[in-house]
Write a protein that holds these residues in place. Sequence first.
Motif, PDB file in Angstrom:
ATOM      1  N   HIS A 138       0.815  -1.215   0.000  1.00  0.00           N
ATOM      2  CA  HIS A 138       0.000   0.000   0.000  1.00  0.00           C
ATOM      3  C   HIS A 138       0.852   1.271   0.000  1.00  0.00           C
ATOM      4  O   HIS A 138       0.366   2.360   0.318  1.00  0.00           O
TER       5      HIS A 138
ATOM      6  N   CYS B  79      -7.428   1.483  -4.977  1.00  0.00           N
ATOM      7  CA  CYS B  79      -7.089   0.260  -4.247  1.00  0.00           C
ATOM      8  C   CYS B  79      -8.210  -0.041  -3.248  1.00  0.00           C
ATOM      9  O   CYS B  79      -8.897   0.876  -2.790  1.00  0.00           O
TER      10      CYS B  79
ATOM     11  N   CYS C 195      -1.851   2.365  -5.256  1.00  0.00           N
ATOM     12  CA  CYS C 195      -0.967   1.571  -4.397  1.00  0.00           C
ATOM     13  C   CYS C 195      -0.135   0.617  -5.266  1.00  0.00           C
ATOM     14  O   CYS C 195      -0.574   0.175  -6.321  1.00  0.00           O
TER      15      CYS C 195
ATOM     16  N   CYS D 158      -7.928  -0.499  -0.282  1.00  0.00           N
ATOM     17  CA  CYS D 158      -7.650   0.153   1.010  1.00  0.00           C
ATOM     18  C   CYS D 158      -8.199   1.575   1.034  1.00  0.00           C
ATOM     19  O   CYS D 158      -8.195   2.223   2.075  1.00  0.00           O
TER      20      CYS D 158
HETATM   21 ZN    ZN Z   1      -3.873   0.206  -1.017  1.00  0.00          ZN
END
Ligand code: ZN
Length: 402
Positions: free
Chosen positions: A257, A267, A274, A269
């Motif tokens: 990340h 991403c 990332c 996240c």
């Molecule tokens: Zn990420």
Amino acid sequence: MRQQPRPGTAGSSGPVTEGARPDDARRHNRAAVLRRLHVDGPCTRAVLTGELGVNRSTIKAVVSDLTESGLVSERLPVRRSGAGRPSLLVVPSAAAAVVLAVDIRVDRVAMALVGLGGQILGRCGWRLRPGTERPAELLSRVLEEAPVLATEVAAPPAGVGVSVPGVVRRADGFVHEAPHLRWAAVPVGARLSAGLRLPVQVANDAELGALAEHTRGVARGADDVVFLAGDIGVGGGVISGGTALRGSGGYLGELGHMVVRPDGRICHCGCRGCWETEVAAPALCRALGLPVDTARGELLASLRELAPDTAARKLDEFTGWLALGLVNVVNVLAPRLVVLGDLLAALPDPVLDRVAAQVRERSMVSRALAHTEVVRSALGRDAQLIGAGELAFAQVLESAVG
Ligand SMILES: [Zn+2]
């Protein structure tokens, strides 16, 4: 090349000491000898004396203690070298200390009983299908399979190590997030220790890959190592100065990340661009013209079938992103060795060669180290399982010597 002992190794008991309080010194010496035999295998008392830097009578007493506890035995070597009476080897007794290792992946679970000395004494596993990866179902199945597996060895396991592809609080094995399993806030350590009535340690999969490669794989004897696990996600495990780096709470290692492409893909996240969006399995599938959800086996087969020049061409951009991220990682962490695990270990030679060359050329730290090497994992798909076993052993060996 014979391995030298590595004081300070993750979970190590350190070198043998003399001059401490007698009980502490005895315990410490037993732990150091047992760990040396567990990690590096059988050897003579003379070798133990030399490697651990104590006198012969101390080693004799320690080996005698361990023999009495059933943890080691002394026997003649199978192959004799030279003339004269051969020296007895001190051999760890695999069944005298056994741990349960559990490797939870996005697509399957593997479990193994690992004996003292690192031998896998029994194993089982199953594929995960949609629905069966839910934490309650998955952990219940681990609890069901564990006693069945334990019937394969005489001694019950004394501890459990678990690998999870997520953000794990090391203190109690609480998994904050394992996004590719769609897990959030799962008390894996508490659930399994209550069900198995054993001490359970849980860690991030890449941390355990690093531990395994450092203890039993391609990074043996290397003090500064980054293990990069690339599958559906990407994570990193770091050994620095011979010790695992964990960061606050044990959360270190989300190398996937690290943002490398601010205008890149979103991403899971929540960030954009990332490293994981450019170098994990879906990116590899895109580069090869395969559907992003191509099964692992099919993806591996496609990689194997690539001719060298086709590999270099099709994976050109993928290679660039992998190298770019690694240059950053090497500049920040200064490893002598980068170990590529999981799918990244299946990258064709031309890709690996180009990544290694770019790290050599573009990383100031690699140039100063002349140079950081980039190699494939030696343990393959078993790395995290072996690491989970070593995680459990770190604690079990301490209690085994009383
Ligand atoms: Zn990420």
